[in-house]
Design an enzyme around this catalytic site. Structure first.
Site, PDB file in Angstrom:
ATOM      1  CD  GLU A   1       1.837  -5.485   8.227  1.00 18.91           C
ATOM      2  OE1 GLU A   1       2.186  -6.677   8.198  1.00 18.91           O
ATOM      3  OE2 GLU A   1       2.480  -4.551   7.688  1.00 18.91           O
TER       4      GLU A   1
ATOM      5  CG  HIS B   1      -0.187   0.084   2.529  1.00 13.55           C
ATOM      6  ND1 HIS B   1       0.345   1.254   3.040  1.00 13.55           N
ATOM      7  CD2 HIS B   1       0.114  -0.875   3.424  1.00 13.55           C
ATOM      8  CE1 HIS B   1       0.927   1.013   4.181  1.00 13.55           C
ATOM      9  NE2 HIS B   1       0.818  -0.268   4.450  1.00 13.55           N
TER      10      HIS B   1
END
Length: 344
Positions: free
Chosen positions: A200, A88
């Site tokens: 994550e 990202h």
């Protein structure tokens, strides 16, 4: 070997790296670039997957070691998938965490969104993806269900814009996640699907806790959330942080699930920790120089392209581009063999 995204700040790794996954699936990096069959199965996800040395991926140090021959190695095309890995773009947690690591504990960073700089990084990667025609090849975009990854994914791989009156839901509504960004269309874009396996590190840090799927559906209407079982985030825990080896094991499960997809060219938009530990698990048996290339952290909005290879013939698709020949019927013998059988 093609270069997909480059920055003058870091060197570009050059060797082709064959990496094996439990002696069945191999992971081969075809191009690293640095920048600032038909089954829709639900991926298995455990909160704390275990990892054993015998189940870790094996990395071959050379092509010849992998197949027992000297020189280059060939694989049938239909036994491979091309995977475009993307981290990202810059999120508000990245900015605050660089100033003070303790900031990651702040509830103000819950489900962190992209910064204005992050959106500029998205625009730069999108230009690159279009310049090299990558957008035309990708059949599916898999994204971690967090705000910053979904903003990055739709910004890079989404449609050109959103026009009122077109009967199609947008990938992202206007100003989603305090973005001050216009709506993004799903027109002429690949399908998007959210998968929790590629999240994550789970736990402790509020920036890694997701919102309810109901809320995400309202701001990302065209993303498919059907593979996520729970509306609320039951995987994140305030008192337990997922261990690195558990993230690596989860990454292996993700790659195995990825192989069950029918699509041959897939983009995966995920996170630094997940990508780093997933790729690092492949370097245990490599030369130190190769392992160091594999184990580099991803920069914000970096793209790396790899090839996933089915070495164990565990569910490969039927070859599409192969042609059987001998149509119409004709002799099969090559000229030198025919001469031996029927000497003149």
């Amino acid at each position: 070997m093609s270069i997909l995204y480059n920055t003058p700040l870091m060197p570009l790794p050059s060797p082709t790296l064959p990496l094996s996954l439990n002696n069945n699936l191999s992971f081969t990096a075809i191009s690293f670039s640095i920048s600032k069959p038909t089954r829709n199965l639900r991926p298995p996800l455990q909160r704390h997957p275990s990892s054993h040395p015998s189940s870790l991926p094996r990395c071959f140090s050379s092509l010849s070691e992998m197949d027992g021959t000297v020189g280059q190695c060939l694989y049938p095309l239909h036994r491979t998938k091309t995977i475009h890995l993307v981290r990202h773009a810059q999120g508000i947690h990245n900015v605050e965490g660089e100033k003070d690591h303790n900031a990651y504990m702040s509830e103000e960073l819950f489900d962190a969104h992209l910064t204005p700089l992050g959106w500029r990084q998205v625009d730069n990667l999108r230009k690159h993806v279009y310049e090299f025609g990558i957008n035309k090849k990708i059949e599916l975009v898999i994204v971690s269900p967090l705000l910053r990854t979904m903003q990055t994914a739709v910004g890079v791989f989404g449609g050109e814009g959103y026009t009122d009156g077109i009967n199609a839901p947008p990938l992202m509504v206007e100003n989603a996640g305090k973005s001050n960004h216009p709506a993004i269309s799903c027109l002429h874009s690949p399908p998007f699907i959210a998968v929790e396996l590629c999240r994550e590190h789970l736990g402790v840090h509020p920036c890694d806790r997701r919102r309810s799927i109901s809320e995400y559906r309202s701001i990302f209407p065209a993303i498919d959330f059907s593979l996520i079982e729970s509306d609320e985030d039951i995987l994140w825990r305030a008192d337990i942080r997922e261990k690195d080896e558990e993230v690596a094991a989860r990454g292996q499960k993700f790659l195995k699930w990825l192989w069950t997809r029918k699509e041959k060219e897939i983009a995966v938009v995920s996170h630094s920790g997940f990508l780093y530990h997933t790729l690092s698990a492949f370097g245990n048996y490599c030369y130190p120089s190769v392992k160091s290339e594999i184990c580099m952290h991803f920069a914000n909005c970096e793209l790396r392209s790899v090839v996933l290879v089915d070495r164990g013939m565990i569910g490969s698709d039927t070859a599409i581009t192969n042609y059987p020949g001998k149509k119409p019927q004709g002799l099969d013998l090559p000229s030198d063999l025919a001469e031996e059988i029927n000497p003149s």
